[in-house]
Write a protein that holds these residues in place. Structure first.
Motif, short mmCIF file in Angstrom:
data_model
loop_
_atom_site.label_atom_id
_atom_site.label_comp_id
_atom_site.label_asym_id
_atom_site.label_seq_id
_atom_site.Cartn_x
_atom_site.Cartn_y
_atom_site.Cartn_z
N ALA A 461 2.17 -1.89 0.67
CA ALA A 461 2.34 -1.61 -0.76
C ALA A 461 1.81 -0.23 -1.15
CB ALA A 461 1.65 -2.68 -1.59
N LEU A 464 4.19 2.54 -2.26
CA LEU A 464 4.67 2.67 -3.64
C LEU A 464 4.12 3.92 -4.32
CD1 LEU A 464 4.30 -1.05 -4.74
CD2 LEU A 464 6.46 0.16 -4.39
N ILE A 486 10.06 -3.29 -0.19
CA ILE A 486 8.82 -3.94 -0.63
C ILE A 486 9.14 -5.10 -1.55
CG2 ILE A 486 6.78 -3.59 -2.08
CD1 ILE A 486 6.51 -0.81 -0.77
N LEU A 490 7.48 -8.01 0.41
CA LEU A 490 6.06 -8.12 0.04
C LEU A 490 5.84 -8.72 -1.34
CD1 LEU A 490 4.39 -4.81 1.37
CD2 LEU A 490 4.47 -7.08 2.44
N VAL A 496 2.88 -8.49 -5.88
CA VAL A 496 2.95 -7.73 -4.64
C VAL A 496 1.75 -8.00 -3.72
CG1 VAL A 496 3.18 -5.40 -3.66
CG2 VAL A 496 4.19 -5.91 -5.89
N ARG A 498 -0.47 -6.69 -0.44
CA ARG A 498 -0.79 -5.36 0.10
C ARG A 498 0.02 -5.08 1.36
NH1 ARG A 498 -7.01 -4.80 1.11
NH2 ARG A 498 -6.71 -6.84 2.06
N TYR A 499 0.04 -6.04 2.26
CA TYR A 499 0.76 -5.95 3.54
C TYR A 499 0.75 -7.34 4.14
CZ TYR A 499 -4.11 -5.63 5.13
OH TYR A 499 -5.44 -5.86 5.33
N CYS A 518 -1.53 -3.24 -6.81
CA CYS A 518 -0.24 -2.95 -6.19
C CYS A 518 0.91 -3.43 -7.06
CB CYS A 518 -0.14 -3.60 -4.82
SG CYS A 518 -1.29 -2.94 -3.60
N SER A 519 0.70 -4.53 -7.76
CA SER A 519 1.74 -5.04 -8.65
C SER A 519 1.96 -4.09 -9.83
CB SER A 519 1.37 -6.44 -9.14
OG SER A 519 1.20 -7.33 -8.04
N LEU A 522 4.05 -1.24 -8.54
CA LEU A 522 5.47 -1.56 -8.50
C LEU A 522 6.09 -1.39 -9.88
CD1 LEU A 522 8.02 -2.55 -7.14
CD2 LEU A 522 7.26 -4.91 -7.51
#
Length: 607
Positions: A461, A464, A486, A490, A496, A498-499, A518-519, A522
């Motif tokens: 993520a 992004l 992603i 993900l 989202v 991270r990984y 991370c969200s 996005l």
């Protein structure tokens, strides 16, 4: 069992902070500063590890709570069969003393109340010596003394201080817990109502300085107040969270101490403060940053203590079972010894943002930046532990290389736009070399996406951020392909990850919640690529995850609906402020800033 994480509220005094549960119990408090030993550690164990509860003795029919407008004064209302009562909690803002103020106010009828004070110093491991003198309760162990001032008669039972009392409508009963070093004389007790009024005034004066006039002003202001509460006022450093070891996975081992200052958060922090006109806090953070990174660039760490200390040895506390039995409980953070390329980019980007927003860094700031770039010029090609501080082998993480590019890009712009002196031709060559390598080795043509690290096919993520830091324009097909990948692989229930932790990249057992910062990233990417309606819908869903008093954790479990990770999380609140700002901008402003290779929500792009 402690309450769900979202059932806690935050109070703070600019030196430390406490978590107050919906049940009227303070289950976490470190004194005298964020990273000191906890005297209430029930959050990571049981009441036996320390807590301070004030609540009705009988059955509670309904509980509601709120912050007073523009403040960090928490009010919790309990409704019982015999009446209603309010518990008011705050920590007075002071540079001279440390107090926790609690006032029980009768709202209607009569309510029988119970107080239970269990003081356990050093994270629940030390039972203090307790005695009374002239109506005051004293608890001392080693370097610390706590004093309880209240008109209510207390008694001792099984190493616990208790009190029973009754409150009628219109009555107010104060409780003040004061901390002092045990070798210093006792301080005069504060006047509870007068101090409460002063605390309210100070918070509202600060809140009224907020210049942010974009959409979602109320949640933005609440996030800014949360960030204010996480600033260690003597130095300007801001902690990632006031807690340690709240798990990223129920019953798991991903439990870390976040009571420190991460360089990675620097740009987000500075931008969030500048967006709202809080230049004093922004300047203090910038000065903390310069003090912390001063010295040899080879010795720069990714995190420091609130005062800039570097030795943050990680140890485990075996006597604490952990939140929900998620062990081990850790204090200190071994990530302080890791090598992470991206922080060089964050430092350069932060000082670039400050200049672009009209803040002039200290004269020696440019010398520090030049030294960092000289070091980075010979180390950007090294593998590192990356943004997520993996505890497995070092890799050539794509995000790390992108941020190394950011470092040289901001150095070039400092020369071109601000007239500073430096080897700009050499920096341009290195910038171009990094860019070419990332596009060659960090991009998978078959997947039409950038990948987590060179040679990998996995996503991350952090990718992004590629269009958000200006590495590539948002409409670049490689950026669009990465965002789509992603979203496809993900995103869980709209949020989202991270990984994929199941790959074992971090040498830890798999499993964790969706990562809220991370969200927000996005949502930013959706906005800058023209998908504004989708960006706004995601942002509204993220806002709905806040608890009843507007606080966000680091992670969230969509399956259970519960928050995960340390709480409240500064990076989540910073990201929320930046996304609100981005979504409030006109599309022309966003396009213009991305064309310049700037962060699209940067304070310097303000109309």
């Amino acid at each position: 069992m402690p309450l769900p994480i979202e059932d806690y509220g935050l109070i703070g005094d600019g030196h430390t902070a406490a978590l107050v549960g919906l049940d009227g119990s303070i289950d976490w408090l470190c004194l005298p500063r964020f990273d000191s030993g906890a005297c209430f550690a029930a959050l990571l164990g049981s009441p036996a590890h320390g807590r301070w509860q004030i609540a009705p003795r009988g059955t509670v029919i309904r509980t509601q709570r709120r912050y007073r407008d523009g403040t960090l004064i928490l009010e919790t209302d309990f409704e019982t069969e015999t009446g209603a009562v309010r518990v008011i909690d705050c920590m007075p803002l002071s540079n001279e003393r440390w107090d926790v103020l609690r006032i029980v106010e009768g709202l209607q009828g009569h309510v029988k109340m119970h107080m239970e004070l269990i003081i356990r110093f050093d994270y629940g491991s030390i039972v203090p010596w307790v005695h009374r003198s002239e109506g005051t309760l004293f608890a001392t162990a080693g370097p610390a003394t706590l004093e309880l001032h209240t008109p209510v008669q207390t008694r001792g039972e099984h190493m616990t201080s208790k009190a029973d009392f009754e409150v009628g409508a219109g009555e107010r009963v104060p409780f003040v817990l004061n901390y002092r070093p045990s070798h210093t004389p006792a301080q005069e007790a504060i006047d509870a109502d007068q101090t409460l009024a002063q605390t309210q005034t100070l918070w509202r004066e600060w809140s009224q300085q907020c210049s942010y006039q974009g959409r979602w002003r109320e949640p933005v202001l609440r996030s800014l107040m949360t960030l204010k509460a996480l600033i260690y006022q003597p130095t300007g450093g801001i902690v990632a969270a006031p807690t340690t070891s709240l798990p990223e996975q129920p019953g798991g081992v991903r439990n870390w101490d976040y009571r420190y200052c991460w360089l990675r958060d620097a740009t987000f922090t500075l931008n969030a403060l500048l967006l709202a006109g809080y230049t004093e806090e922004a300047l203090a953070w910038q000065e903390w940053l310069l003090r912390a990174v001063a010295g040899s660039p080879a010795d720069m760490q990714i995190l420091y203590s609130v005062t800039g200390e570097r030795r943050l040895q990680e140890i485990e506390l075996p006597w604490l079972p952990g939140y929900g039995d998620a062990g081990p409980v850790r204090i200190g953070n071994a990530a302080a010894t890791q090598f992470q390329l991206d922080v060089y980019g964050e430092v350069m980007d932060t000082l670039h943002l400050a200049r672009a927003a009209g803040q002039t860094p200290q004269p020696h700031a440019w010398r520090i930046q030049c030294a960092l770039l000289a070091f980075l010029d010979t180390h950007w090609s090294d593998p590192d532990e990356g943004i997520w501080e993996i505890r497995g082998p070092r890799q050539h993480f794509t995000h790390s290389k992108v941020m190394a590019w950011v470092a040289f890009d901001r150095g070039v712009k400092a020369v071109e736009r601000h007239g500073l002196a430096g080897p700009v031709d050499a920096w341009r060559r290195t910038r171009d070399e990094i860019h070419a390598q990332v596009c060659r080795s960090g991009f998978d043509p078959k997947r039409n996406s950038f990948v987590q690290h060179y040679g990998s096919t996995e996503l991350d993520a952090s990718l992004l951020l590629i269009p958000l830091v200006g590495f590539l324009p948002p409409d670049d097909p490689r950026v669009l392909g990465t965002i789509e990948a992603i979203e496809r692989e993900l995103v869980v229930d709209g949020f989202v990850l991270r990984y994929m932790t199941a790959t074992g990249i971090d040498s830890l057992p798999p499993g964790e919640g969706v990562f809220l910062p991370c969200s927000f990233w996005l949502a930013d990417c959706l906005a800058v690529t023209g998908r504004h309606a989708e960006a706004e819908a995601l942002f509204e869903r993220l806002l709905a995850l806040r608890n009843d008093v507007g606080l966000l954790s680091e992670e969230f479990d969509p399956r259970t609906g519960h928050m995960q990770g340390n709480f409240p999380q500064a990076l989540s609140h910073m990201a929320m402020v930046n996304t609100a700002r981005l979504l409030s901008l006109a599309s022309e402003q966003v396009k213009a800033s991305t064309q310049k290779g700037e962060r699209p929500a940067a304070a310097s792009t303000a109309p």
